[in-house]
Design a protein around this motif. Structure first.
Motif, PDB file in Angstrom:
ATOM      1  N   ALA A 103      42.586  14.538 -19.994  1.00 52.46           N
ATOM      2  CA  ALA A 103      44.308  14.948 -19.478  1.00 52.46           C
ATOM      3  C   ALA A 103      44.798  14.064 -19.425  1.00 52.46           C
ATOM      4  O   ALA A 103      44.557  12.966 -19.480  1.00 52.46           O
ATOM      5  N   GLU A 104      45.815  14.372 -19.214  1.00 55.52           N
ATOM      6  CA  GLU A 104      47.684  12.858 -19.352  1.00 55.52           C
ATOM      7  C   GLU A 104      48.635  13.868 -18.505  1.00 55.52           C
ATOM      8  O   GLU A 104      48.869  15.033 -19.054  1.00 55.52           O
ATOM      9  N   GLY A 105      49.348  13.078 -18.389  1.00 59.96           N
ATOM     10  CA  GLY A 105      50.351  13.470 -18.115  1.00 59.96           C
ATOM     11  C   GLY A 105      51.269  12.408 -16.554  1.00 59.96           C
ATOM     12  O   GLY A 105      50.600  11.400 -16.545  1.00 59.96           O
ATOM     13  N   ASN A 106      51.991  12.616 -16.627  1.00 62.22           N
ATOM     14  CA  ASN A 106      52.764  11.900 -14.949  1.00 62.22           C
ATOM     15  C   ASN A 106      51.814  12.210 -13.240  1.00 62.22           C
ATOM     16  O   ASN A 106      50.533  13.228 -13.476  1.00 62.22           O
ATOM     17  N   PRO A 107      51.792  11.159 -12.634  1.00 65.46           N
ATOM     18  CA  PRO A 107      50.857  11.313 -11.432  1.00 65.46           C
ATOM     19  C   PRO A 107      51.029  12.266 -10.281  1.00 65.46           C
ATOM     20  O   PRO A 107      49.376  12.320 -10.566  1.00 65.46           O
ATOM     21  N   SER A 108      51.963  13.017 -10.854  1.00 63.94           N
ATOM     22  CA  SER A 108      51.652  14.522  -9.876  1.00 63.94           C
ATOM     23  C   SER A 108      51.286  15.294 -10.686  1.00 63.94           C
ATOM     24  O   SER A 108      50.653  16.495 -10.029  1.00 63.94           O
ATOM     25  N   GLN A 109      51.418  14.897 -12.365  1.00 67.91           N
ATOM     26  CA  GLN A 109      50.821  16.017 -12.716  1.00 67.91           C
ATOM     27  C   GLN A 109      48.987  15.779 -12.583  1.00 67.91           C
ATOM     28  O   GLN A 109      48.414  16.625 -12.426  1.00 67.91           O
ATOM     29  N   ILE A 110      48.828  14.309 -13.085  1.00 66.66           N
ATOM     30  CA  ILE A 110      47.546  14.930 -12.456  1.00 66.66           C
ATOM     31  C   ILE A 110      46.938  14.799 -11.301  1.00 66.66           C
ATOM     32  O   ILE A 110      45.696  15.867 -11.717  1.00 66.66           O
ATOM     33  N   GLN A 111      47.940  14.326 -10.098  1.00 66.33           N
ATOM     34  CA  GLN A 111      47.069  14.951  -9.407  1.00 66.33           C
ATOM     35  C   GLN A 111      46.901  16.210  -8.739  1.00 66.33           C
ATOM     36  O   GLN A 111      45.978  16.639  -8.081  1.00 66.33           O
ATOM     37  N   SER A 112      47.511  16.858  -9.242  1.00 65.61           N
ATOM     38  CA  SER A 112      47.982  18.310  -9.348  1.00 65.61           C
ATOM     39  C   SER A 112      46.777  19.139 -10.502  1.00 65.61           C
ATOM     40  O   SER A 112      46.925  20.511 -10.005  1.00 65.61           O
ATOM     41  N   ASN A 113      45.976  18.266 -11.025  1.00 65.18           N
ATOM     42  CA  ASN A 113      44.906  19.345 -12.342  1.00 65.18           C
ATOM     43  C   ASN A 113      44.074  19.647 -11.736  1.00 65.18           C
ATOM     44  O   ASN A 113      42.969  18.746 -11.393  1.00 65.18           O
ATOM     45  N   PRO A 114      43.296  20.874 -11.776  1.00 68.95           N
ATOM     46  CA  PRO A 114      42.064  20.708 -11.169  1.00 68.95           C
ATOM     47  C   PRO A 114      41.263  20.489 -11.861  1.00 68.95           C
ATOM     48  O   PRO A 114      39.487  19.947 -11.190  1.00 68.95           O
ATOM     49  N   LEU A 115      40.764  20.223 -12.785  1.00 62.97           N
ATOM     50  CA  LEU A 115      40.130  19.682 -14.064  1.00 62.97           C
ATOM     51  C   LEU A 115      39.575  18.239 -13.822  1.00 62.97           C
ATOM     52  O   LEU A 115      38.955  17.385 -13.748  1.00 62.97           O
ATOM     53  N   VAL A 116      41.007  17.568 -13.373  1.00 57.57           N
ATOM     54  CA  VAL A 116      40.817  16.658 -12.619  1.00 57.57           C
ATOM     55  C   VAL A 116      40.612  16.048 -11.556  1.00 57.57           C
ATOM     56  O   VAL A 116      39.407  14.985 -11.524  1.00 57.57           O
TER      57      VAL A 116
END
Length: 256
Positions: free
Chosen positions: A233-246
């Motif tokens: 995955a890739e994104g800003n911190p808020s996107q990464i924190q809410s990404n279910p795969l991550v």
């Protein structure tokens, strides 16, 4: 001018039958702090080693400032503006703190060996400049009081800062930080976060490999997540924190 400071295209590294990095594309924007996170064995340090030429690329390419540097060696990449720190500290324990930092400038020393042997005015001027810049960098990281201390006698957290100082004294375009918060307590980690932001404010782009999520989430503009050598995955911190795969692969059930 290149759109990105650094790009990797299809970057792959094999160690025998093991694929440590598998077809990874990265785009590191100029002036950003770009985090690389992932579980143990995800390939994070291997990725830094490929960018810094400590490992050769099995497949793919690395573009830095618009130029292909895939076949450039470690010294050539350092001269072009890429510097790094290591997960396992690599300092010269018997040298002083300021001597350790000065080493980061000697690679670009314009005075040659004959200047040194003959003790020319050019040599003395260069040495004074190196000492001055080394001391200023120690001030930046908070170690100026220890300038003449023997590096091996510094506290662990100070040795971490010393390695960062040596990496940034030449004002690189790209700084690769490999687990800089490893072994630090929460107070030291907070100070490290402030330092990384300071380094960014001076115009250096940073790639940060780190397990401490509080550091990553507080300083990074963008984050790439690796898992089994591949980009998950890739994104800003808020996107990464809410990404279910991550969350499943790395962060645990509760984002933090």
């Amino acid at each position: 001018m290149a759109k990105y400071l650094l790009e990797t295209k299809g970057l792959t590294r094999h160690f025998g039958g093991l694929i440590a990095i598998n077809n990874v594309d990265l785009e590191i924007s100029i002036g950003n702090i770009h985090g690389i996170i992932g579980p143990n064995g995800a390939g994070k340090t291997t990725l830094l080693n490929l960018i810094a030429a400590f490992h050769q690329v099995s497949k793919g390419s690395i573009i830095f400032k618009g130029k292909d540097i895939t076949n450039k060696d470690t010294a050539q990449r350092a001269r072009s503006g890429i510097r790094r720190t290591f997960q396992n500290l690599k300092i010269f324990s018997e040298m002083t703190t300021i001597e350790n930092v000065s080493i980061g400038l000697h690679a670009t020393n314009p005075a040659g060996i004959f200047d040194a042997l003959l003790q020319t005015s050019r040599h003395h001027k260069t040495e004074l400049n190196i000492s001055s810049r080394a001391y200023e960098t120690l001030e930046l990281v908070g170690l100026s009081a220890y300038a003449n201390s023997v590096a091996g006698e510094l506290a662990y957290g100070h040795r971490r800062l010393l390695e960062i100082a040596r990496a940034i004294v030449s004002e690189p375009d790209l700084l690769l930080l490999d687990e800089p918060a490893a072994g630090l307590n929460s107070t030291e980690s907070n100070k490290l976060s402030e330092l990384i932001k300071k380094i960014q404010s001076r115009g250096t782009t940073v790639i940060l490999v780190e397990h401490h999520m509080d550091v990553v989430m507080s300083v990074c503009d963008m984050i790439t997540v690796l898992n089994y050598g591949q980009k998950l995955a890739e994104g800003n911190p808020s996107q990464i924190q809410s990404n279910p795969l991550v969350i499943e692969a790395y962060l645990g059930n509760t984002p933090h």
